[in-house]
Structures are given as structure tokens and as C-alpha cells.
Design an enzyme around this catalytic site. Structure first.
Site, PDB file in Angstrom:
ATOM      1  N   LYS A 223       2.544  -2.318   8.983  1.00 53.50           N
ATOM      2  CA  LYS A 223       3.584  -1.325   8.728  1.00 53.50           C
ATOM      3  C   LYS A 223       4.893  -1.914   9.226  1.00 53.50           C
ATOM      4  O   LYS A 223       5.081  -2.111  10.428  1.00 53.50           O
ATOM      5  CB  LYS A 223       3.266  -0.011   9.440  1.00 53.50           C
ATOM      6  CG  LYS A 223       4.223   1.129   9.070  1.00 53.50           C
ATOM      7  CD  LYS A 223       3.706   2.472   9.585  1.00 53.50           C
ATOM      8  CE  LYS A 223       4.585   3.627   9.121  1.00 53.50           C
ATOM      9  NZ  LYS A 223       4.058   4.949   9.549  1.00 53.50           N
TER      10      LYS A 223
ATOM     11  N   SER B 171       7.543   0.210   5.169  1.00 50.51           N
ATOM     12  CA  SER B 171       6.649  -0.174   4.082  1.00 50.51           C
ATOM     13  C   SER B 171       5.340  -0.629   4.698  1.00 50.51           C
ATOM     14  O   SER B 171       5.312  -1.144   5.813  1.00 50.51           O
ATOM     15  CB  SER B 171       7.250  -1.320   3.256  1.00 50.51           C
ATOM     16  OG  SER B 171       8.495  -0.949   2.702  1.00 50.51           O
ATOM     17  N   VAL B 172       4.236  -0.439   3.956  1.00 54.18           N
ATOM     18  CA  VAL B 172       2.920  -0.811   4.455  1.00 54.18           C
ATOM     19  C   VAL B 172       2.277  -1.791   3.490  1.00 54.18           C
ATOM     20  O   VAL B 172       2.328  -1.597   2.265  1.00 54.18           O
ATOM     21  CB  VAL B 172       2.016   0.418   4.641  1.00 54.18           C
ATOM     22  CG1 VAL B 172       0.655   0.013   5.187  1.00 54.18           C
ATOM     23  CG2 VAL B 172       2.673   1.414   5.584  1.00 54.18           C
TER      24      VAL B 172
ATOM     25  N   SER C  67      11.743   4.712   5.782  1.00 52.68           N
ATOM     26  CA  SER C  67      12.030   3.815   6.899  1.00 52.68           C
ATOM     27  C   SER C  67      11.008   2.711   7.092  1.00 52.68           C
ATOM     28  O   SER C  67      11.189   1.853   7.951  1.00 52.68           O
ATOM     29  CB  SER C  67      12.126   4.627   8.205  1.00 52.68           C
ATOM     30  OG  SER C  67      10.877   5.241   8.485  1.00 52.68           O
TER      31      SER C  67
ATOM     32  N   LEU D 193       0.806  -1.218   0.000  1.00 50.32           N
ATOM     33  CA  LEU D 193       0.000   0.000   0.000  1.00 50.32           C
ATOM     34  C   LEU D 193       0.833   1.259   0.000  1.00 50.32           C
ATOM     35  O   LEU D 193       0.385   2.299  -0.468  1.00 50.32           O
ATOM     36  CB  LEU D 193      -0.929   0.009   1.222  1.00 50.32           C
ATOM     37  CG  LEU D 193      -1.878  -1.188   1.367  1.00 50.32           C
ATOM     38  CD1 LEU D 193      -2.691  -1.063   2.643  1.00 50.32           C
ATOM     39  CD2 LEU D 193      -2.783  -1.296   0.160  1.00 50.32           C
ATOM     40  N   GLY D 194       2.027   1.195   0.545  1.00 53.34           N
ATOM     41  CA  GLY D 194       2.851   2.392   0.634  1.00 53.34           C
ATOM     42  C   GLY D 194       4.305   2.050   0.872  1.00 53.34           C
ATOM     43  O   GLY D 194       4.636   0.963   1.358  1.00 53.34           O
TER      44      GLY D 194
ATOM     45  N   ASP E 217       2.317  16.197  11.456  1.00 50.42           N
ATOM     46  CA  ASP E 217       2.459  15.871  10.034  1.00 50.42           C
ATOM     47  C   ASP E 217       1.091  15.665   9.397  1.00 50.42           C
ATOM     48  O   ASP E 217       0.867  14.716   8.654  1.00 50.42           O
ATOM     49  CB  ASP E 217       3.327  14.629   9.835  1.00 50.42           C
ATOM     50  CG  ASP E 217       3.823  14.498   8.395  1.00 50.42           C
ATOM     51  OD1 ASP E 217       3.845  15.521   7.679  1.00 50.42           O
ATOM     52  OD2 ASP E 217       4.179  13.383   7.980  1.00 50.42           O
TER      53      ASP E 217
ATOM     54  N   ASP F 105     -14.709  15.266  11.572  1.00 51.41           N
ATOM     55  CA  ASP F 105     -14.026  14.055  12.041  1.00 51.41           C
ATOM     56  C   ASP F 105     -12.606  14.357  12.506  1.00 51.41           C
ATOM     57  O   ASP F 105     -12.167  13.889  13.566  1.00 51.41           O
ATOM     58  CB  ASP F 105     -13.994  13.002  10.929  1.00 51.41           C
ATOM     59  CG  ASP F 105     -15.348  12.356  10.685  1.00 51.41           C
ATOM     60  OD1 ASP F 105     -16.257  12.551  11.509  1.00 51.41           O
ATOM     61  OD2 ASP F 105     -15.498  11.652   9.662  1.00 51.41           O
TER      62      ASP F 105
ATOM     63  N   GLY G 199       7.911   4.064   2.282  1.00 50.67           N
ATOM     64  CA  GLY G 199       8.604   5.239   2.781  1.00 50.67           C
ATOM     65  C   GLY G 199      10.083   4.947   2.956  1.00 50.67           C
ATOM     66  O   GLY G 199      10.558   3.846   2.655  1.00 50.67           O
TER      67      GLY G 199
END
Length: 443
Positions: free
Chosen positions: A76, A57-58, A55, A50-51, A182, A165, A53
Site C-alpha cells: 500500500k 494505491s495498492v 491518498s 489491486l486498488g 469504516d 470471524d 484511492g
């Protein structure tokens, strides 16, 4: 007997993917041996990444032998001892464990270590699997504009839903003494089963008054005081003060302005003109878009955003005071784009039923039976409703046990034909459906 069979499958419509860290759209090569995680003594299969970065990964993972018992989640995985992976893991774990329990913050299911075949041990978080991000919504909104719709942002319903929300999440987070640090569109994701937006990624978060991260926030969403602090840190100048929860409010103000206007503002907010004439730019964006929105709610939203974008941190509204804005007292209906983009456990099928079928009791009962039989092929159906009168006359509302089933049904039913008619499948708010509230019109 009514003749109401489905046929003629057309190209499938892809459902939105969730996004955490930098999004990727890669899937696992099924021709190779499946990638697995052993989590709490159970084997979970990696379905997709899914992602990615620097440092961490997801991944989307699933567990369960039978489809009826399959459970999906996100993992993650932090890289060991590289680019601050271990630090990032311990930081995010500690924050998430301290703030669990709020419906607008991603749920941490647990933590574990992954032992690779090379003997490397990586720390992992097992997280709630979420859906489309606000970043994705902004991209899709821009695409809609490009195919002929006038320049405009998302519906007031969607902007209000997201604002409320995330303000509730921030009010809770700030009461607990934390700064997210962030906040950006990529870190706000839709929770389909809960029907709400949720905050993710607490890798830069810190306790107010104890800022242990020098460089915070992302370009385009960085508050002026954070920009100054980052510049001083780059110059090697030590400062004895830290940023406050006000930086999160600034970021949310920019996000809401982008959602309303349909314009990515990174270049704008980094310009000197923005620093000199921020109020005038906000007024211009609202004036440009006011023709498609009712005036009074627009003014309330404009004033709310302005109160978030004051240069002096202490003068900005707090999350709790922002929730008192009259903007949140106005009811809105979703547009059809909202109901296509935001999954829920309820599916709404359009363009299926003729009026003549609704007033013939035998045909009506046959249609109910046929529809339930067809919809149960894609998941467990809790209830099914076909109103005979407006609102919702002739529309089919199917409540599934969870959003995974409704998303699969939406993917497979869209473009099919039913009694010679092409099916249009959108989602529908579960909360409205449960109350028996069916929108008369969708803008």
C-alpha cells in the site's frame, strides 16, 4: 492399466482478485519495463494494481528468483503530502503496529519508503496478500441470481463464517480500545491460507474517547450517531463527544443483512422509511428469503442482526455478546458456490472417477498415481485422497502446500477433460479435510 490422461484445455476460469481501497482490475503492461519496489534490500516486482484511492494505491507484488521460492504480498503506497497521504500512512501504520497478532486482522509485514525516479519519497506498508472481498462476493451473488436462481443471498455457512470471524476481530480490536470506523464489504477480505475473513484498512480508526477523525464510515454502513456527528461537523458545529465501538456493530449488522438477503441496502438504509420502520424492513427481508433456509437458524440470525441495529448505541450488542448468539452453535455445510469462490489450499475435483475404477485395486492405484503426477505440475502436493465410499465417493481431494498452488491448479484444470469427462474443480475447507470430514451433500 487405467487410461486417465488430461487433454482439451478450454477457456480459463479467472480466480478472484483481492481488493483493497477502491478496486481496480488493471494489470501491469508487460511490454514496458517492470515496475519494481526495493523492500528491505530485496527487489519485488509489481504484478498488478489491486486498488486505487485518493491518498494511496495498492499493488500485488512478488519476490523470488525461482517459482518454488516466490513470495507474494501487497504493498500500500501512500501519496506524499497530497490529500492527507502522510497522515493516512502514519495513522494506519500506528494502528496496525498496535494490534498485530490476531488471525482475523490483516498482517503488517513491515514499512518502507519508495524513492521514485522524480525524487519523490512515498511511504509504503508491506501487507499480507488476501483474496476475494465480501464486496466481490455480493456482486457474484447478484450475478448468480440474474441467471435464473431465485432472489437469495449467500449460504448460512458463509454468513455464519463471516459473522464469527469479523466479530472475533472486532472483539479483539474493541478490547484494545480501538474503533475501526469504516467497516464495509470492501474492507473484509478472505485469507485463503488461514481460511478466514480478515479486517483491513484502518485509516479512519481511532482510540475510543479520543476521536481524531471527524468524518467516519461509508454511506450505507454509517451508524445513526455517526450520521449525526458528520452532519454537525459539516455545519461547523463542534461536538464534545465521539463515536464508540457501537458504530462498528451497526456496520456489521448491515453487511450481514446484505449477505443474507442478496440485496444491496444503501438506498434502503438512507431512506426515511428505514428510519421509521427499520424492524419491519428487516422482518420483511427475512420473510422473503426464509423459504430457502431452515427456520430456526434464520430466526437466530434475524435476532442477532436486530440486536446490532438498535438506534441507541448503548443498547446494541457488543462483539463479545454477539458471539454468544445461538446462531453460532448451529453447524452448516457450504454450497458449491462457496467452494468455488473461496480459495483454500485444498482442491476438490469432481466428475472424474467411475465406480468401476474404485473397486479394482490395480486401476485405483493407477488413478492415484496419475492424479498425483498431474496435480504436481501446478504446485507442491502434500496429500491426495480419493474416497472409495460415501461421503466423497469418487471425488479427488488434493492438498497443496499453499493456496497459491491450489488456485493455479483450479484455474488450469477447470474445463479440462479427464478420460473424456469435463473436470469440475472447487476448493474445499482445509480444516474439514484435516479432520477427515467430507460433506455428504453440498447444497
Amino acid at each position: 492399466m487405467a487410461h486417465c490422461g488430461f487433454n482439451e484445455t478450454s477457456p480459463k476460469v479467472q480466480t478472484p482478485r483481492p481488493e483493497i481501497v477502491k478496486p481496480t482490475h488493471g494489470t501491469i503492461d508487460q511490454s514496458k519495463k517492470p515496475v519494481l519496489f526495493e523492500i528491505f534490500g530485496e527487489i519485488w516486482t509489481v504484478q498488478s494494481q489491486l486498488g486505487q484511492g485518493v491518498s494511496a494505491s495498492v499493488y500485488r507484488v512478488s519476490s523470488g528468483r525461482a517459482a518454488a521460492t516466490t513470495t507474494a504480498a501487497a504493498v500500500k503506497e501512500f501519496q506524499a503530502d497530497t490529500h492527507g497521504g502522510d497522515y493516512g500512512y502514519h495513522k494506519e501504520r500506528s494502528v496496525l503496529e498496535d494490534i498485530q497478532g490476531h488471525k482475523n486482522i490483516v498482517t503488517l509485514y513491515g514499512v518502507f519508503t519508495n524513492h521514485s525516479c522524480m525524487g519523490v519519497v512515498n511511504h509504503c506498508l508491506l501487507l499480507e496478500l488476501l483474496d476475494v472481498s465480501v464486496s466481490d462476493l455480493l456482486v457474484r451473488g447478484s450475478s448468480a441470481t440474474q441467471v435464473g436462481r431465485p432472489q437469495q443471498g449467500h449460504s448460512m455457512w458463509l454468513v455464519q463464517h463471516c459473522a464469527k470471524d469479523i466479530l472475533m476481530a472486532l472483539a479483539f480490536l474493541h478490547r484494545e480500545g480501538y474503533v475501526h470506523a469504516d467497516l464495509k464489504p470492501r474492507n473484509i477480505l478472505w485469507g485463503a491460507d488461514d481460511e478466514g475473513f480478515k479486517l483491513i484498512d484502518f485509516g479512519l480508526s481511532f482510540k475510543e474517547g479520543n476521536q481524531d477523525v471527524k468524518y467516519i464510515q461509508t454511506d450505507g454502513y454509517r451508524a445513526p450517531e455517526a450520521e449525526l456527528q458528520n452532519s454537525l461537523a459539516q455545519a461547523g458545529v463542534e461536538v464534545d463527544y465521539g463515536c464508540t465501538t457501537a458504530v462498528d456493530i451497526w456496520s456489521l449488522g448491515i453487511i450481514l443483512l446484505e449477505m443474507f438477503s442478496g440485496v444491496k441496502l444503501k438506498d434502503t438504509v438512507c431512506s426515511q422509511e428505514w428510519k421509521d420502520n427499520r424492524t419491519a424492513i428487516v422482518d420483511h427481508l427475512f420473510a422473503s428469503n426464509s423459504v430457502v433456509c431452515p427456520a430456526i437458524p434464520v430466526y437466530h440470525l434475524r435476532d442477532l442482526i436486530k440486536s446490532m441495529l438498535l438506534n441507541e448505541p448503548k443498547q446494541r450488542c457488543t462483539a463479545e455478546t454477539a458471539l454468544l448468539s445461538p446462531f453460532f452453535s448451529i453447524p452448516f455445510a457450504p454450497r458449491i458456490e462457496d467452494l468455488v469462490l473461496l480459495p483454500t489450499p485444498v482442491l476438490r475435483l469432481l466428475n472424474l472417477i467411475d465406480d468401476s475404477h474404485l473397486h479394482n485395486e490395480e486401476e485405483y492405484e493407477d488413478i492415484l498415481e496419475d492424479m498425483k503426477e498431474e496435480c504436481q505440475k501446478y504446485g507442491s502436493v502434500v496429500s491426495l485422497l480419493i474416497p472409495k465410499e460415501n461421503p466423497g465417493k469418487g471425488e479427488v481431494f488434493v492438498e497443496y502446500v499453499n493456496s497459491s498452488d491450489s488456485k493455479e491448479a483450479q484455474r488450469l484444470l477447470t474445463g479440462r477433460t479427464f478420460d473424456g469427462k469435463f473436470v469440475v474443480a472447487t476448493f474445499y475447507p482445509l480444516s474439514a479435510y484435516k479432520r477427515g470430514y467430507l460433506y455428504q451433500t453440498v447444497q
